[in-house]
Design a protein around this motif. Structure first.
Motif, PDB file in Angstrom:
ATOM      1  N   LEU A 299      -2.501  29.705 -26.993  1.00 43.87           N
ATOM      2  CA  LEU A 299      -4.051  28.980 -27.628  1.00 43.87           C
ATOM      3  C   LEU A 299      -5.022  29.079 -26.162  1.00 43.87           C
ATOM      4  O   LEU A 299      -6.002  28.943 -26.747  1.00 43.87           O
ATOM      5  CB  LEU A 299      -3.611  28.199 -28.016  1.00 43.87           C
ATOM      6  CG  LEU A 299      -2.845  28.250 -29.313  1.00 43.87           C
ATOM      7  CD1 LEU A 299      -2.594  26.525 -30.189  1.00 43.87           C
ATOM      8  CD2 LEU A 299      -3.527  28.745 -30.358  1.00 43.87           C
ATOM      9  N   THR A 300      -4.178  28.822 -25.147  1.00 42.99           N
ATOM     10  CA  THR A 300      -5.345  28.632 -24.381  1.00 42.99           C
ATOM     11  C   THR A 300      -6.592  29.987 -23.442  1.00 42.99           C
ATOM     12  O   THR A 300      -7.939  30.097 -23.449  1.00 42.99           O
ATOM     13  CB  THR A 300      -5.097  28.054 -23.268  1.00 42.99           C
ATOM     14  OG1 THR A 300      -4.139  26.825 -22.922  1.00 42.99           O
ATOM     15  CG2 THR A 300      -6.080  27.937 -21.802  1.00 42.99           C
ATOM     16  N   THR A 301      -5.813  30.737 -23.637  1.00 44.83           N
ATOM     17  CA  THR A 301      -6.011  32.129 -23.906  1.00 44.83           C
ATOM     18  C   THR A 301      -6.782  32.537 -24.298  1.00 44.83           C
ATOM     19  O   THR A 301      -8.043  33.598 -24.256  1.00 44.83           O
ATOM     20  CB  THR A 301      -5.043  33.165 -23.351  1.00 44.83           C
ATOM     21  OG1 THR A 301      -4.246  32.873 -22.783  1.00 44.83           O
ATOM     22  CG2 THR A 301      -6.001  34.725 -23.316  1.00 44.83           C
ATOM     23  N   ILE A 302      -6.850  32.101 -25.743  1.00 44.10           N
ATOM     24  CA  ILE A 302      -7.990  32.190 -27.228  1.00 44.10           C
ATOM     25  C   ILE A 302      -9.099  31.942 -27.038  1.00 44.10           C
ATOM     26  O   ILE A 302      -9.639  32.199 -26.645  1.00 44.10           O
ATOM     27  CB  ILE A 302      -6.899  32.327 -28.589  1.00 44.10           C
ATOM     28  CG1 ILE A 302      -5.841  33.184 -28.241  1.00 44.10           C
ATOM     29  CG2 ILE A 302      -7.987  32.069 -29.705  1.00 44.10           C
ATOM     30  CD1 ILE A 302      -4.898  32.692 -30.083  1.00 44.10           C
ATOM     31  N   GLY A 303      -8.995  30.402 -26.235  1.00 43.05           N
ATOM     32  CA  GLY A 303      -9.933  29.555 -26.207  1.00 43.05           C
ATOM     33  C   GLY A 303     -11.042  30.634 -25.140  1.00 43.05           C
ATOM     34  O   GLY A 303     -12.207  30.191 -25.744  1.00 43.05           O
ATOM     35  N   GLU A 304     -10.473  31.119 -24.199  1.00 46.50           N
ATOM     36  CA  GLU A 304     -11.408  31.213 -22.976  1.00 46.50           C
ATOM     37  C   GLU A 304     -12.205  32.391 -23.378  1.00 46.50           C
ATOM     38  O   GLU A 304     -13.257  32.611 -23.050  1.00 46.50           O
ATOM     39  CB  GLU A 304     -10.452  31.953 -21.775  1.00 46.50           C
ATOM     40  CG  GLU A 304      -9.348  30.729 -21.123  1.00 46.50           C
ATOM     41  CD  GLU A 304      -8.436  30.815 -20.083  1.00 46.50           C
ATOM     42  OE1 GLU A 304      -8.378  31.511 -19.848  1.00 46.50           O
ATOM     43  OE2 GLU A 304      -8.150  29.934 -19.222  1.00 46.50           O
ATOM     44  N   GLN A 306     -13.034  33.159 -26.730  1.00 41.84           N
ATOM     45  CA  GLN A 306     -14.465  33.287 -27.120  1.00 41.84           C
ATOM     46  C   GLN A 306     -15.307  32.638 -26.809  1.00 41.84           C
ATOM     47  O   GLN A 306     -16.317  32.967 -26.695  1.00 41.84           O
ATOM     48  CB  GLN A 306     -13.635  31.552 -28.293  1.00 41.84           C
ATOM     49  CG  GLN A 306     -12.634  32.315 -29.318  1.00 41.84           C
ATOM     50  CD  GLN A 306     -13.286  33.054 -30.505  1.00 41.84           C
ATOM     51  OE1 GLN A 306     -13.799  32.927 -31.015  1.00 41.84           O
ATOM     52  NE2 GLN A 306     -12.594  34.449 -30.920  1.00 41.84           N
ATOM     53  N   GLY A 307     -14.891  31.549 -25.509  1.00 49.72           N
ATOM     54  CA  GLY A 307     -16.006  31.926 -24.380  1.00 49.72           C
ATOM     55  C   GLY A 307     -16.219  33.310 -24.137  1.00 49.72           C
ATOM     56  O   GLY A 307     -17.908  32.621 -23.855  1.00 49.72           O
ATOM     57  N   SER A 314     -13.702  24.972 -30.127  1.00 45.88           N
ATOM     58  CA  SER A 314     -13.311  23.015 -30.168  1.00 45.88           C
ATOM     59  C   SER A 314     -11.810  22.797 -30.091  1.00 45.88           C
ATOM     60  O   SER A 314     -11.497  23.803 -31.443  1.00 45.88           O
ATOM     61  CB  SER A 314     -13.781  22.001 -30.622  1.00 45.88           C
ATOM     62  OG  SER A 314     -13.133  21.070 -30.652  1.00 45.88           O
ATOM     63  N   ILE A 315     -10.626  22.962 -28.862  1.00 45.75           N
ATOM     64  CA  ILE A 315      -9.111  22.975 -28.722  1.00 45.75           C
ATOM     65  C   ILE A 315      -8.827  22.126 -28.842  1.00 45.75           C
ATOM     66  O   ILE A 315      -9.545  20.922 -27.299  1.00 45.75           O
ATOM     67  CB  ILE A 315      -9.005  24.336 -27.870  1.00 45.75           C
ATOM     68  CG1 ILE A 315      -8.865  25.467 -28.463  1.00 45.75           C
ATOM     69  CG2 ILE A 315      -7.442  24.188 -28.285  1.00 45.75           C
ATOM     70  CD1 ILE A 315      -8.786  26.782 -27.456  1.00 45.75           C
TER      71      ILE A 315
END
Length: 434
Positions: A299-304, A306-307, A314-315
């Motif tokens: 999930l952290t990789t997916i958030g990065e 998207q950034g 927002s996670i």
């Protein structure tokens, strides 16, 4: 109240059959045994009466009282004179009693009576006369066990052992029938999740062996067709993307009009996206080996990512347990849900993840127009789109179908629910496996 499993139902039916058969066998045994037992009991009682008659006839009248006492003290046989005021309790109205009465009357005469007690004294009471023409009547009292019908203890023991053995065989039969069917059900569920099941053993009864063989052949055909389709689509993708890449280069280098160039490049990119979505849907995920992975890191990789695309995601993720999953496929499913949220009218997208009841729930919440509850299941099917404001953007209608396939591949599910603040809540649930 009927059990649901085939094993329980088959065992219950066989156990009921065994119980009814045993009960019928015991009833038949009691019925057949009644007549010879009544004949034997009557013979013993008649022999005792005839012996007493002979003894009394041979004895002088003044010595008969002493003879009565002698029978009572030495032989355990009680003789009492019958009195008109005797309180007589008849024996139960059973078939055995009727047979016993008939046999005694045939041997001792029609005036013979039997009783369960006389004047409150229990026993096997038999009346007799010294002579058919004599009015004086006597009672012979024998132990009540002589007239009782008791099935021998060894019969009960053997009957119980036979019943327990029959139940064991019934359980063996039921389990041998249900075991291959359970294995086939598990394999069918694996096929439904897009996995290649382990071949079923083709042994046992002929019908079950043929069924397992047919299922194995079907699973092999499905796996072969899936492989052939993937190879064909991979070849088509390669053959299409190569000229698309050349078209894009030629458009950027040959077309002077910036607006026309951007339009052509946009069309080419859209065609490439369509090809990618077709490949994602058609690709078999069984080729990816399940790994013990950290979903929090995914999930952290997916958030990065998207950034990097300029999207604020927002996670909120709790400490998620390690689980066995296919990380690439799971990341693709989560990415599809996020892309759908941005694509179909959302201006705010958030992701929440938590472990609930041995499941990991990943929720993507947006503030877009949402999906009517009546259209949820239809939109999970491939090539299906909703004709409202949520489908303003272009697409193939495969995004949710891809997520649904990946969810089933992991033994989970996809739920599309209305968000509390409006919009759509897409919940991807996968079980925790170690």
């Amino acid at each position: 109240m009927m059990p649901r499993t085939l094993l329980a139902r088959t065992f219950l039916l066989l156990a009921t059959l065994v119980l009814l058969t045993t009960a019928a066998w015991l009833s038949l045994f009691r019925y057949i045994e009644a007549e010879p037992r009544a004949r034997e009991t009557a013979q013993l009682a008649a022999s005792a009466v005839n012996l007493i008659r002979a003894s009394l006839f041979a004895a002088a009248p003044e010595k008969r009282l002493g003879l009565f006492n002698e029978f009572s003290t030495r032989e355990g046989i009680r003789l009492l004179p019958a009195e008109p005021e005797d309180e007589i309790e008849t024996m139960p109205d059973h078939r055995f009693v009727h047979l016993l009465q008939r046999e005694l009357s045939a041997r001792l005469g029609p005036h013979t009576r039997i009783a369960a007690s006389v004047d409150g004294v229990n026993g096997f009471w038999i009346s007799f006369r010294l002579d058919e023409h004599d009015d004086e009547e006597y009672w012979l009292v024998l132990p009540s066990e002589r007239a009782a019908r008791n099935i021998a203890g060894h019969w009960l023991i053997w009957g119980t052992l036979a019943f327990v053995l029959a139940l064991g065989v019934a359980w063996l039969i039921a389990s041998r029938i249900s075991r291959p069917l359970k294995a086939m059900a598990r394999s069918a569920e694996a096929v439904g999740r897009g996995q290649i099941p382990t071949p079923l053993p083709e042994d046992g009864a002929e019908e079950l062996s043929r069924l397992a063989s047919a299922f194995n052949a079907m699973a092999d055909d499905l796996a072969r067709h899936e492989k052939d389709r993937s190879e064909v689509l991979a070849g088509i993708s390669h053959d299409l993307r190569t000229p698309l890449t050349r078209l894009r280069l030629e458009a950027e280098m040959s077309i002077a009009d910036n607006t026309a160039r951007q339009a052509i490049v946009s069309d080419i990119e859209q065609m490439d996206t369509v090809i990618s979505q077709f490949m994602d849907y058609a690709r078999t995920e069984s080729g990816e080996t399940p790994l013990t992975c950290d979903l929090t890191a995914i999930l952290t990789t997916i958030g990065e990512r998207q950034g990097y695309l300029g999207r604020h995601l927002s996670i909120e993720a709790e400490s998620l347990p390690m689980t066995s999953a296919r990380p690439i496929a799971l990341g693709r499913a989560i990415g599809n849900l996020i892309d759908n949220a941005w694509k179909y009218g959302a201006t705010e997208v958030s992701l929440h993840a938590a472990a609930v009841d041995d499941q990991i729930r990943i929720e993507i919440i947006d503030n877009g127009p949402g999906i009517p509850a009546t259209e949820v299941e239809r939109l999970k099917r491939p090539f299906t789109r909703l004709d409202n404001a949520r489908t303003n953007a272009g697409g193939t209608g495969l995004g949710l179908a891809i997520v649904e396939r990946i969810a089933r591949l992991h033994g989970g599910q996809l739920d599309l629910l209305p968000a509390p603040s409006g919009g759509l809540l897409a919940r991807l649930s996968v079980p925790v496996r170690h």
